[in-house]
Scaffold this active site. Sequence first.
Site, PDB file in Angstrom:
ATOM      1  N   SER A   7      -8.147  20.334   5.187  1.00  0.00           N
ATOM      2  CA  SER A   7      -7.429  19.087   5.462  1.00  0.00           C
ATOM      3  C   SER A   7      -8.584  18.731   6.153  1.00  0.00           C
ATOM      4  CB  SER A   7      -6.199  19.445   5.826  1.00  0.00           C
ATOM      5  OG  SER A   7      -6.352  19.916   7.096  1.00  0.00           O
ATOM      6  N   THR A 138      15.023 -22.527  -3.456  1.00  0.00           N
ATOM      7  CA  THR A 138      16.664 -21.547  -4.233  1.00  0.00           C
ATOM      8  C   THR A 138      15.587 -21.353  -5.092  1.00  0.00           C
ATOM      9  OG1 THR A 138      18.145 -22.674  -4.359  1.00  0.00           O
ATOM     10  CG2 THR A 138      17.679 -22.324  -2.015  1.00  0.00           C
ATOM     11  N   HIS A 139      16.224 -19.892  -6.197  1.00  0.00           N
ATOM     12  CA  HIS A 139      15.590 -19.865  -7.052  1.00  0.00           C
ATOM     13  C   HIS A 139      14.509 -20.341  -7.904  1.00  0.00           C
ATOM     14  CE1 HIS A 139      20.680 -18.858  -7.457  1.00  0.00           C
ATOM     15  NE2 HIS A 139      19.945 -20.130  -6.630  1.00  0.00           N
ATOM     16  N   SER A 266     -13.938 -17.181 -12.436  1.00  0.00           N
ATOM     17  CA  SER A 266     -13.237 -16.330 -13.845  1.00  0.00           C
ATOM     18  C   SER A 266     -14.959 -16.292 -14.312  1.00  0.00           C
ATOM     19  CB  SER A 266     -12.586 -17.287 -14.571  1.00  0.00           C
ATOM     20  OG  SER A 266     -12.554 -16.315 -16.176  1.00  0.00           O
ATOM     21  N   LYS A 272     -11.835 -22.233 -12.967  1.00  0.00           N
ATOM     22  CA  LYS A 272     -10.866 -21.098 -12.680  1.00  0.00           C
ATOM     23  C   LYS A 272     -11.205 -20.360 -11.505  1.00  0.00           C
ATOM     24  CE  LYS A 272      -7.791 -19.170 -13.610  1.00  0.00           C
ATOM     25  NZ  LYS A 272      -7.424 -18.139 -14.417  1.00  0.00           N
ATOM     26  N   ASN A 274      -9.414 -17.813  -8.872  1.00  0.00           N
ATOM     27  CA  ASN A 274      -8.487 -16.904  -8.377  1.00  0.00           C
ATOM     28  C   ASN A 274      -8.038 -16.707  -7.021  1.00  0.00           C
ATOM     29  OD1 ASN A 274      -7.819 -17.191 -11.485  1.00  0.00           O
ATOM     30  ND2 ASN A 274      -9.325 -15.870 -10.943  1.00  0.00           N
ATOM     31  N   GLU A 279      -3.132 -11.723  -4.386  1.00  0.00           N
ATOM     32  CA  GLU A 279      -2.300 -10.792  -5.414  1.00  0.00           C
ATOM     33  C   GLU A 279      -2.848  -9.597  -4.969  1.00  0.00           C
ATOM     34  OE1 GLU A 279      -3.797 -12.782  -9.229  1.00  0.00           O
ATOM     35  OE2 GLU A 279      -5.068 -13.231  -8.611  1.00  0.00           O
TER      36      GLU A 279
HETATM   37  N1  ARG Z   1      -4.291  22.179   8.112  1.00  0.00           N
HETATM   38  C1  ARG Z   1      -3.332  22.330   8.855  1.00  0.00           C
HETATM   39  C2  ARG Z   1      -2.412  21.238   8.680  1.00  0.00           C
HETATM   40  O1  ARG Z   1      -2.541  19.820   9.324  1.00  0.00           O
HETATM   41  C3  ARG Z   1      -2.780  22.554  10.047  1.00  0.00           C
HETATM   42  C4  ARG Z   1      -1.427  23.246  10.688  1.00  0.00           C
HETATM   43  C5  ARG Z   1      -1.798  24.596  10.374  1.00  0.00           C
HETATM   44  N2  ARG Z   1      -0.337  25.299  10.761  1.00  0.00           N
HETATM   45  C6  ARG Z   1      -0.430  26.727  10.031  1.00  0.00           C
HETATM   46  N3  ARG Z   1       0.494  27.147  10.615  1.00  0.00           N
HETATM   47  N4  ARG Z   1      -0.683  26.840   8.813  1.00  0.00           N
HETATM   48  O2  ARG Z   1      -0.873  20.954   8.299  1.00  0.00           O
END
Ligand code: ARG
Length: 446
Positions: A7, A138-139, A266, A272, A274, A279
């Site tokens: 992560s 409205t509408h 465009s 154009k 845009n 958007e």
């Molecule tokens: N990388 C994990 C997360 O973001 C950290 C928590 C991990 N905790 C565990 N008990 N493995 O959720």
Amino acid sequence: MLTFSESVSFDHRLAPFDIAGSKAHSAMLAHVGLITKAERDAIHAGLDAILADIEAGKFSWSTQLEDVHMNIEQALTKRVPAAAKLHTARSRNDQVATDMRLFFKHACAVLIEKLRGAQRALLAIAERDGDVLVPGYTHLQRAQPVFLAHHLAAYLEMLDRDVERFRVVADHANWCPLGSGAIAGTTLPIDREFTARTLGFVDAKGRPRVTANSMDTVADRDLFIEFATACALAGVHFSRVAEDLIIWSSVEFKFVELPDAFCTGSSLMPQKKNPDSCELLRGKSARLQGNLHTLLTLTKGLPLTYNRDLQEDKPPVFDSFDQTALCTDVLTGTIAGMTVLRDRCAAAVADPALLATDLADYLVDRGVPFREAHHAVGAVVKLAEQRRVPLDRLPVPDVQALHPGFGPDWPAVFDLKRAMARRRGTGMPGPAQVKKQLARWRKRLA
Ligand code: ARG
């Protein structure tokens, strides 16, 4: 599996919060005597050096070490022997919860500031073109005349509720998880209040706020959902403003000219221009709703307490924050650079049919029941349509033939200035009320 389970590629941005949390935690450990003051100081110095490296882009993140927490702890261990004591009475579970609560407090403050910026841009246009009248719809059908400033002040109200929501989320974030451990706290004699105070998890009177149940603390993801909700709803507001601007800037309406820097041409059609920023604001609101939905689905079936699924809680939150911040900036720029085309607005609002309701009120003033008045005005509108003349050009005897309540003074109803001045009540678009609204916003946004 390493690639699948890491992560750090997204949670590395929690580093400043993780380090603040670790400094507070080690300060507490020293405070209760679980580590020495010298060990605390060594840990603090090491963490400060690591943060400096991270900020200078000199820190090398390793996916082998999974996440931001392990990366920083490992780097600290290499520098400081006392680092081996840092994780005393702490789990990554309460650590993640703490980092994220610090993140939410920061993110809410940033978004509130940006929303205020968007509000100031709206107020500036409302003040600059305060005398411009446009048809209100409205509408998506022309309904009644309003000051453009009144229309823009409607957006000010919407964005103010967004600010309020982020305030509430920041307040909900303001509870310290540390000390909850992995699930069941710790047997060691820690001081949760000390940590909370050190990290600024305090109430208005400076009293520490610590979470009340260790299991809820590590399992709870309400804040993630609340934050994503606030972002999604702000996104809906941006999208609705954007939609108005797209319509207003079309050749058919041309009430406004959007700034070139926020539009594109465009590649094929030379004429154009845009409204890309608008958007994309409309499009990104879908993404913000998707993030909210991801979080709701992620958490709904999980048994207490922490499950690894919860690692997936961060990408949608970070994306909602980044995109909401970007959206707010782009909305601000689009509004700040827009020109109001006063002639086109004046031409659109000159349609006397917009005051048909005032005509009914005219009859009510003369004692005619509203339903009957509404019916009579309907007949007048129909007659004007049949003769292909503007409503206010019908001869007096012809309208009197439709209802005896019409007097020779009936064309006075079509005086726009008079019509607007009569909308005097709170929240109405009369000039005095609009002035009052803008004065309130000037004070609020000062
Ligand atoms: N990388 C994990 C997360 O973001 C950290 C928590 C991990 N905790 C565990 N008990 N493995 O959720």
